[in-house]
Design a protein around this motif. Structure first.
Motif, PDB file in Angstrom:
ATOM      1  N   LEU A   8      11.966 165.429 109.934  1.00 50.20           N
ATOM      2  CA  LEU A   8      11.337 166.072 108.776  1.00 50.20           C
ATOM      3  C   LEU A   8      12.000 167.398 108.444  1.00 50.20           C
ATOM      4  CD1 LEU A   8       7.554 165.336 109.409  1.00 50.20           C
ATOM      5  CD2 LEU A   8       9.004 164.410 107.591  1.00 50.20           C
ATOM      6  N   ALA A   9      12.524 168.066 109.463  1.00 52.98           N
ATOM      7  CA  ALA A   9      13.224 169.334 109.247  1.00 52.98           C
ATOM      8  C   ALA A   9      14.678 169.121 108.847  1.00 52.98           C
ATOM      9  CB  ALA A   9      13.152 170.189 110.506  1.00 52.98           C
ATOM     10  N   GLY A  10      15.154 167.855 108.860  1.00 52.81           N
ATOM     11  CA  GLY A  10      16.535 167.577 108.506  1.00 52.81           C
ATOM     12  C   GLY A  10      17.504 167.862 109.628  1.00 52.81           C
ATOM     13  N   ARG A  11      17.017 167.780 110.855  1.00 56.04           N
ATOM     14  CA  ARG A  11      17.839 168.068 112.025  1.00 56.04           C
ATOM     15  C   ARG A  11      18.068 166.802 112.849  1.00 56.04           C
ATOM     16  NH1 ARG A  11      20.670 172.027 110.925  1.00 56.04           N
ATOM     17  NH2 ARG A  11      19.572 173.808 110.147  1.00 56.04           N
ATOM     18  N   CYS A  12      19.022 166.839 113.744  1.00 52.23           N
ATOM     19  CA  CYS A  12      19.359 165.716 114.612  1.00 52.23           C
ATOM     20  C   CYS A  12      18.141 165.344 115.459  1.00 52.23           C
ATOM     21  CB  CYS A  12      20.528 166.097 115.510  1.00 52.23           C
ATOM     22  SG  CYS A  12      20.893 164.903 116.807  1.00 52.23           S
ATOM     23  N   PRO A  13      17.775 164.054 115.518  1.00 54.71           N
ATOM     24  CA  PRO A  13      16.613 163.655 116.319  1.00 54.71           C
ATOM     25  C   PRO A  13      16.864 163.742 117.817  1.00 54.71           C
ATOM     26  CG  PRO A  13      17.640 161.729 115.340  1.00 54.71           C
ATOM     27  CD  PRO A  13      18.332 162.932 114.776  1.00 54.71           C
ATOM     28  N   ASN A  14      18.124 163.851 118.224  1.00 55.41           N
ATOM     29  CA  ASN A  14      18.444 163.927 119.644  1.00 55.41           C
ATOM     30  C   ASN A  14      18.325 165.348 120.195  1.00 55.41           C
ATOM     31  OD1 ASN A  14      19.395 162.796 122.119  1.00 55.41           O
ATOM     32  ND2 ASN A  14      21.406 163.654 121.679  1.00 55.41           N
ATOM     33  N   CYS A  15      18.944 166.304 119.497  1.00 58.56           N
ATOM     34  CA  CYS A  15      18.958 167.678 120.011  1.00 58.56           C
ATOM     35  C   CYS A  15      18.151 168.661 119.158  1.00 58.56           C
ATOM     36  CB  CYS A  15      20.392 168.182 120.136  1.00 58.56           C
ATOM     37  SG  CYS A  15      21.250 168.397 118.564  1.00 58.56           S
ATOM     38  N   ARG A  22      24.533 164.962 105.369  1.00 62.84           N
ATOM     39  CA  ARG A  22      25.750 165.646 104.920  1.00 62.84           C
ATOM     40  C   ARG A  22      25.777 165.770 103.413  1.00 62.84           C
ATOM     41  NH1 ARG A  22      30.110 161.283 103.928  1.00 62.84           N
ATOM     42  NH2 ARG A  22      28.988 159.490 104.738  1.00 62.84           N
ATOM     43  N   GLY A  23      24.817 165.152 102.736  1.00 63.30           N
ATOM     44  CA  GLY A  23      24.685 165.215 101.290  1.00 63.30           C
ATOM     45  C   GLY A  23      23.222 165.094 100.923  1.00 63.30           C
ATOM     46  N   PHE A  24      22.976 164.857  99.630  1.00 58.53           N
ATOM     47  CA  PHE A  24      21.594 164.775  99.163  1.00 58.53           C
ATOM     48  C   PHE A  24      20.862 163.593  99.772  1.00 58.53           C
ATOM     49  CE2 PHE A  24      18.648 163.316  95.704  1.00 58.53           C
ATOM     50  CZ  PHE A  24      17.670 164.253  95.976  1.00 58.53           C
ATOM     51  N   LEU A  25      21.498 162.414  99.794  1.00 62.77           N
ATOM     52  CA  LEU A  25      20.877 161.211 100.351  1.00 62.77           C
ATOM     53  C   LEU A  25      21.759 160.545 101.390  1.00 62.77           C
ATOM     54  CD1 LEU A  25      19.503 159.618  97.067  1.00 62.77           C
ATOM     55  CD2 LEU A  25      18.220 160.851  98.788  1.00 62.77           C
ATOM     56  N   THR A  26      22.760 161.239 101.908  1.00 66.73           N
ATOM     57  CA  THR A  26      23.718 160.657 102.833  1.00 66.73           C
ATOM     58  C   THR A  26      23.487 161.158 104.248  1.00 66.73           C
ATOM     59  OG1 THR A  26      25.311 160.679 101.024  1.00 66.73           O
ATOM     60  CG2 THR A  26      26.171 160.261 103.215  1.00 66.73           C
ATOM     61  N   VAL A  27      23.251 160.223 105.165  1.00 69.79           N
ATOM     62  CA  VAL A  27      23.074 160.577 106.578  1.00 69.79           C
ATOM     63  C   VAL A  27      24.442 160.871 107.171  1.00 69.79           C
ATOM     64  CG1 VAL A  27      22.247 159.757 108.816  1.00 69.79           C
ATOM     65  CG2 VAL A  27      21.033 159.116 106.752  1.00 69.79           C
ATOM     66  N   ALA A  28      24.531 161.905 107.990  1.00 77.05           N
ATOM     67  CA  ALA A  28      25.792 162.271 108.637  1.00 77.05           C
ATOM     68  C   ALA A  28      26.199 161.194 109.637  1.00 77.05           C
ATOM     69  CB  ALA A  28      25.643 163.619 109.340  1.00 77.05           C
ATOM     70  N   TYR A  36      25.904 163.173 118.693  1.00 74.80           N
ATOM     71  CA  TYR A  36      25.056 161.978 118.714  1.00 74.80           C
ATOM     72  C   TYR A  36      25.404 161.098 117.517  1.00 74.80           C
ATOM     73  CZ  TYR A  36      20.730 159.207 118.866  1.00 74.80           C
ATOM     74  OH  TYR A  36      19.812 158.190 118.925  1.00 74.80           O
ATOM     75  N   ASP A  37      25.507 159.782 117.743  1.00 75.67           N
ATOM     76  CA  ASP A  37      25.874 158.846 116.683  1.00 75.67           C
ATOM     77  C   ASP A  37      24.678 158.613 115.767  1.00 75.67           C
ATOM     78  OD1 ASP A  37      27.156 156.949 115.161  1.00 75.67           O
ATOM     79  OD2 ASP A  37      26.798 155.324 116.586  1.00 75.67           O
ATOM     80  N   LEU A  38      24.776 159.109 114.528  1.00 80.66           N
ATOM     81  CA  LEU A  38      23.707 158.952 113.550  1.00 80.66           C
ATOM     82  C   LEU A  38      23.983 157.804 112.580  1.00 80.66           C
ATOM     83  CD1 LEU A  38      23.207 162.721 112.711  1.00 80.66           C
ATOM     84  CD2 LEU A  38      21.683 161.295 114.068  1.00 80.66           C
ATOM     85  N   SER A  39      25.146 157.166 112.679  1.00 83.17           N
ATOM     86  CA  SER A  39      25.516 156.121 111.727  1.00 83.17           C
ATOM     87  C   SER A  39      24.656 154.872 111.870  1.00 83.17           C
ATOM     88  CB  SER A  39      26.993 155.758 111.887  1.00 83.17           C
ATOM     89  OG  SER A  39      27.233 155.204 113.169  1.00 83.17           O
TER      90      SER A  39
END
Length: 87
Positions: A8-15, A22-28, A36-39
């Motif tokens: 919800l904060a827009g941060r990595c769920p792992n750390c 990395r963009g408006f609707l694009t997951v890094a 951590y692999d977010l793909s």
């Protein structure tokens, strides 16, 4: 770190440190802090459809309200609501 709160904060769920988007609707692809692999969390077209539905509802409601309340000519709808729809 709670993964739901981190998301919800827009941060990595792992750390909880790196950016999730990395963009408006694009997951890094990867977290820049912990690598951590977010793909694998690819959401496909879901976010884009969600944004289009919300934007379309707002523009359609505004056009309908304007038509019922003020009865403007068709050219007013084209000049005002066509650019809003494109945006």
């Amino acid at each position: 770190m709670n993964p739901l709160l981190a998301g919800l904060a827009g941060r990595c769920p792992n750390c909880g440190e790196g950016a999730l988007f990395r963009g408006f609707l694009t997951v890094a692809d990867r977290c820049e802090a912990c690598n951590y692999d977010l793909s694998r969390a690819d959401s496909g077209d879901g976010p884009a459809v969600f944004v289009m539905l919300i934007g379309g509802f707002i523009v359609a409601f505004a056009a309908l309200f304007t038509e019922i309340a003020y009865r403007p000519p068709v050219w007013v709808h084209l000049v005002v609501f066509l650019p809003l729809t494109v945006v």
